[in-house]
Structure formats: structure tokens, C-alpha cells
Scaffold this active site. Sequence first.
Site, PDB file in Angstrom:
ATOM      1  N   GLU A  40    -104.188 -21.223 -16.881  1.00  0.00           N
ATOM      2  CA  GLU A  40    -104.096 -19.792 -16.578  1.00  0.00           C
ATOM      3  C   GLU A  40    -105.375 -19.118 -17.044  1.00  0.00           C
ATOM      4  O   GLU A  40    -105.755 -19.262 -18.202  1.00  0.00           O
ATOM      5  CB  GLU A  40    -102.880 -19.201 -17.300  1.00  0.00           C
ATOM      6  CG  GLU A  40    -102.887 -17.703 -17.463  1.00  0.00           C
ATOM      7  CD  GLU A  40    -101.903 -17.226 -18.516  1.00  0.00           C
ATOM      8  OE1 GLU A  40    -102.051 -16.084 -18.983  1.00  0.00           O
ATOM      9  OE2 GLU A  40    -100.981 -17.984 -18.908  1.00  0.00           O
ATOM     10  N   THR A  69    -102.040 -12.352 -17.476  1.00  0.00           N
ATOM     11  CA  THR A  69    -102.096 -10.953 -17.905  1.00  0.00           C
ATOM     12  C   THR A  69    -102.149 -10.021 -16.688  1.00  0.00           C
ATOM     13  O   THR A  69    -102.954  -9.103 -16.612  1.00  0.00           O
ATOM     14  CB  THR A  69    -103.289 -10.688 -18.851  1.00  0.00           C
ATOM     15  OG1 THR A  69    -103.496 -11.808 -19.711  1.00  0.00           O
ATOM     16  CG2 THR A  69    -103.004  -9.466 -19.722  1.00  0.00           C
ATOM     17  N   LYS A 128     -91.590 -16.670 -19.572  1.00  0.00           N
ATOM     18  CA  LYS A 128     -92.471 -16.843 -20.731  1.00  0.00           C
ATOM     19  C   LYS A 128     -91.867 -16.099 -21.910  1.00  0.00           C
ATOM     20  O   LYS A 128     -91.846 -14.865 -21.932  1.00  0.00           O
ATOM     21  CB  LYS A 128     -93.865 -16.287 -20.395  1.00  0.00           C
ATOM     22  CG  LYS A 128     -94.844 -16.353 -21.536  1.00  0.00           C
ATOM     23  CD  LYS A 128     -96.232 -15.875 -21.101  1.00  0.00           C
ATOM     24  CE  LYS A 128     -96.419 -14.395 -21.279  1.00  0.00           C
ATOM     25  NZ  LYS A 128     -97.825 -13.980 -21.072  1.00  0.00           N
TER      26      LYS A 128
END
Length: 228
Positions: A40, A69, A128
Amino acid sequence: MNLREELTERKVLAIIRADGPELALRCVRTLVEAGITALEVSLTTPGALDAIARARTRCPASVLIGAGTVLTADQADAARAARADFVVTPGITPGARRSAARGVPLLCGALTPTEVVTALDLGAGAVKVFPAGLHGPGYLRELRAPLPHAPLVAVGGVDARTAPEYLAAGALAVGVGSPLLGSAGREGGDSQDRLAARAAAFLDGLAVPRQPAESAAALPGRTRRERP
């Protein structure tokens, strides 16, 4: 692409934050060659979308390159345009909603049981649990008591020592940022050799077979000519 199945198989999601796209790409190359094939690139990295697009072009399809993000709907659209394989959010953000609405595989951030259920109802492929280190592996185990089938990924404060504990508590994978990257994403930071050694330690600690992807050779830091 079934994000839950992919993360369950790979066990480690590397979270890359760097000073710029070239450093991000160097980290991608090193990690892929070390055997970590789910990565990521956080949008907090300057030029992150450029790094994602270039990494996606130069890495084989077996390597998953995600955008992290992702806060806004515009960022979700930009990540999709950069051909990110999946999107990661710190919470149930507008970016999470846009990604889910467009069918982009989503790893959605959550902490409480209500947030986990909301993320799954939204269409997240996996959730997550962030910041996992706030409460530790025991908290993840407690979350799974009422939600035994929830696909949870522990992120935030996970290191080589605690990663096996999160998997034992029921996480399908762990997401690791600074304990893995160290300062390799910063100018004048850790060498790529040190990053490779940390990656190997994570994979060995989780008993994940290392299968380096040869085609990472097209990324920066190699002398081999880049592919067209």
C-alpha cells in the site's frame, strides 16, 4: 479480485510512506524482491499516485499495489485512475464509500464493533482494525467473539514480535508501516538492504514462503532496462 482471500494468503501488507515517488518505488522494488507482494502506498507520500501508477505498470499482476490513506471521494477516483488494485482507508471515509460504490476492493478502517459492522455493510472486502496497537491482540480476539466471520486485518503498532500474536488472535493478515519500513522511505534513511532484511524477518516470523517476483527488476534501483 477477492481482497479477503488475497490478504489471507499473503499475510503481510506493507504500508509505504516516503519522501517522494522515487523513494516509494525503491521500497516497492525491495519489498517485492524480498517476497512481500501486497503493498500500500499512502497518499500522504508526495507523488503517491504517480508511484502507484508506475508500480502497477512495472510489477506483475501477482503483486497487489494499493492506495492508502484515502479520505475523499476525489482521492478514491484518482486511485482508481492510477490503477490501484485496492483502496485502504483509516476509517469509514467518503473515499471508502466512493470506492465501495464503484466496486473497488476496499480495506476499510474501523476500531469498534459498530464500525466493523458498518464497514462490512458498506461492502469492504476486509476491515482494518486501526490502531490495533492501542488495545493489542486481545482486543482483536474479543472483536471476533461476536463477529467470528469478520475478515480483520491488524494495522497500527504491529511489529515482527507481535505480528504472529495478531494472527493467532484471528487476524487474517497484518499491515505494517514504520516497524517494517524504518527510515527507508526518507532521503538519507535506511539502506534498501536493511529494509530487505526486515522484510525477511517478518515473513520468516509468520512462516510465509518467500517467492520473490523477478519482474520487480523494472523498478528504480536496478540496472536492467525498464520495460516499455
